[in-house]
Design a protein around this motif. Structure first.
Motif, mmCIF file in Angstrom:
data_model
loop_
_atom_site.group_PDB
_atom_site.id
_atom_site.type_symbol
_atom_site.label_atom_id
_atom_site.label_comp_id
_atom_site.label_asym_id
_atom_site.label_seq_id
_atom_site.Cartn_x
_atom_site.Cartn_y
_atom_site.Cartn_z
ATOM 1 N N ARG A 49 0.814 -1.228 0.000
ATOM 2 C CA ARG A 49 0.000 0.000 0.000
ATOM 3 C C ARG A 49 0.842 1.271 0.000
ATOM 4 N N GLU A 50 2.060 1.180 0.519
ATOM 5 C CA GLU A 50 2.950 2.345 0.548
ATOM 6 C C GLU A 50 3.700 2.533 -0.776
ATOM 7 N N LYS A 51 3.544 1.588 -1.689
ATOM 8 C CA LYS A 51 4.171 1.633 -3.018
ATOM 9 C C LYS A 51 5.687 1.783 -2.940
ATOM 10 N N ARG A 52 6.304 1.025 -2.036
ATOM 11 C CA ARG A 52 7.754 1.077 -1.867
ATOM 12 C C ARG A 52 8.481 0.198 -2.875
ATOM 13 N N PHE A 53 7.909 -0.968 -3.188
ATOM 14 C CA PHE A 53 8.597 -1.916 -4.060
ATOM 15 C C PHE A 53 8.668 -1.423 -5.493
ATOM 16 N N ARG A 54 9.815 -1.693 -6.114
ATOM 17 C CA ARG A 54 10.021 -1.485 -7.537
ATOM 18 C C ARG A 54 10.237 -2.859 -8.154
ATOM 19 N N PHE A 55 10.063 -2.951 -9.464
ATOM 20 C CA PHE A 55 10.109 -4.234 -10.147
ATOM 21 C C PHE A 55 10.924 -4.127 -11.428
ATOM 22 N N ALA A 56 11.523 -5.235 -11.819
ATOM 23 C CA ALA A 56 12.229 -5.335 -13.102
ATOM 24 C C ALA A 56 12.075 -6.765 -13.589
ATOM 25 N N THR A 57 11.900 -6.927 -14.894
ATOM 26 C CA THR A 57 11.878 -8.286 -15.424
ATOM 27 C C THR A 57 13.316 -8.759 -15.598
ATOM 28 N N ALA A 58 13.509 -10.035 -15.359
ATOM 29 C CA ALA A 58 14.843 -10.622 -15.519
ATOM 30 C C ALA A 58 15.295 -10.543 -16.974
ATOM 31 N N GLN A 59 14.350 -10.479 -17.902
ATOM 32 C CA GLN A 59 14.676 -10.430 -19.326
ATOM 33 C C GLN A 59 15.141 -9.048 -19.786
ATOM 34 N N SER A 60 14.937 -8.025 -18.976
ATOM 35 C CA SER A 60 15.377 -6.678 -19.360
ATOM 36 C C SER A 60 16.890 -6.574 -19.170
ATOM 37 N N PRO A 61 17.552 -5.677 -19.895
ATOM 38 C CA PRO A 61 18.998 -5.504 -19.685
ATOM 39 C C PRO A 61 19.339 -5.197 -18.228
ATOM 40 N N PHE A 62 18.520 -4.389 -17.564
ATOM 41 C CA PHE A 62 18.753 -4.054 -16.166
ATOM 42 C C PHE A 62 18.619 -5.292 -15.274
ATOM 43 N N GLY A 63 17.521 -6.052 -15.465
ATOM 44 C CA GLY A 63 17.305 -7.257 -14.674
ATOM 45 C C GLY A 63 18.391 -8.287 -14.905
ATOM 46 N N SER A 65 21.442 -7.713 -15.823
ATOM 47 C CA SER A 65 22.696 -7.275 -15.200
ATOM 48 C C SER A 65 22.673 -7.534 -13.693
ATOM 49 N N LEU A 66 21.518 -7.381 -13.069
ATOM 50 C CA LEU A 66 21.410 -7.680 -11.640
ATOM 51 C C LEU A 66 21.548 -9.177 -11.379
ATOM 52 N N PHE A 67 20.957 -10.000 -12.250
ATOM 53 C CA PHE A 67 21.101 -11.451 -12.096
ATOM 54 C C PHE A 67 22.578 -11.827 -12.183
ATOM 55 N N ARG A 68 23.279 -11.279 -13.164
ATOM 56 C CA ARG A 68 24.712 -11.574 -13.300
ATOM 57 C C ARG A 68 25.482 -11.103 -12.075
ATOM 58 N N ARG A 69 25.168 -9.915 -11.644
ATOM 59 C CA ARG A 69 25.871 -9.327 -10.494
ATOM 60 C C ARG A 69 25.751 -10.207 -9.251
ATOM 61 N N HIS A 70 24.629 -10.879 -9.112
ATOM 62 C CA HIS A 70 24.393 -11.707 -7.927
ATOM 63 C C HIS A 70 24.575 -13.194 -8.201
ATOM 64 N N GLY A 71 25.259 -13.514 -9.310
ATOM 65 C CA GLY A 71 25.629 -14.898 -9.589
ATOM 66 C C GLY A 71 24.499 -15.802 -10.016
ATOM 67 N N LEU A 72 23.438 -15.232 -10.578
ATOM 68 C CA LEU A 72 22.301 -16.035 -11.032
ATOM 69 C C LEU A 72 22.380 -16.276 -12.530
ATOM 70 N N GLN A 73 21.808 -17.393 -12.969
ATOM 71 C CA GLN A 73 21.789 -17.738 -14.391
ATOM 72 C C GLN A 73 20.989 -16.704 -15.179
ATOM 73 N N THR A 74 21.448 -16.433 -16.394
ATOM 74 C CA THR A 74 20.700 -15.518 -17.256
ATOM 75 C C THR A 74 20.155 -16.230 -18.491
ATOM 76 N N ASP A 75 20.283 -17.558 -18.528
ATOM 77 C CA ASP A 75 19.694 -18.305 -19.637
ATOM 78 C C ASP A 75 18.409 -19.011 -19.216
ATOM 79 N N ASP A 76 18.174 -19.117 -17.912
ATOM 80 C CA ASP A 76 16.953 -19.709 -17.376
ATOM 81 C C ASP A 76 16.688 -19.018 -16.043
ATOM 82 N N TYR A 77 15.677 -18.208 -16.016
ATOM 83 C CA TYR A 77 15.415 -17.379 -14.838
ATOM 84 C C TYR A 77 14.626 -18.179 -13.799
#
Length: 154
Positions: A49-63, A65-77
């Protein structure tokens, strides 16, 4: 029972994402073609209700890059990623951290932390591996609602 799950190790500054975001706001990076994952985002949109959360899809360049940064696979989310107060959470710990950040009564999800991490990860992996078969898959990331669009990054 600890207050929150143990966060993932922070990434090195040289692996910073290509797009800046306000780190004071919690962020959820999710599989944008997964019906289950998108449903989770819709749930958080309703509960936050406070609208604090933000969102990004893993398929976006930003998402991605975050997956890579945190050691997550980028070929299967097969995991989501939540970054709350600068700490990164994945798998079931991500769900627990997100729900805890929403306050009561959702904070009660912390009860899942009584399960040992290997069991939490095993349970999460079973659902993640079968999420498309169980819940469906979209052909592409859908056009977000106006409410999601104003909180979507990347």
């Amino acid at each position: 029972m600890t207050d929150l799950p143990e966060p993932n190790r922070p990434a090195s500054p040289s692996q910073a994402p290509s797009q800046a975001y306000d780190t004071r706001q919690p962020l959820i990076v999710f599989d944008g073609v997964c019906v289950f994952c998108s449903g989770f985002v819709q749930l958080i949109l309703r509960l936050d209700r406070e609208k604090r959360f933000r969102f990004a899809t893993a398929q976006s360049p930003f998402g991605e890059s975050l997956f890579r940064r945190h050691g997550l696979q980028t070929d299967d989310y097969d995991s989501n990623l939540a970054i709350i107060d600068g700490a990164a959470f994945t798998k079931l710990d991500s769900f627990v951290a997100v729900m805890a950040a929403l306050g009561w009564p959702w904070r009660a999800a912390k009860a899942l932390l009584i399960l040992p991490r290997p069991l939490r990860d095993w349970l999460y992996d079973r659902v993640a591996r079968n999420r498309y078969a169980l819940f469906g898959r979209k052909d592409s990331c859908e056009i977000p609602s106006a409410e999601l669009r104003e909180r979507l990054i990347g």
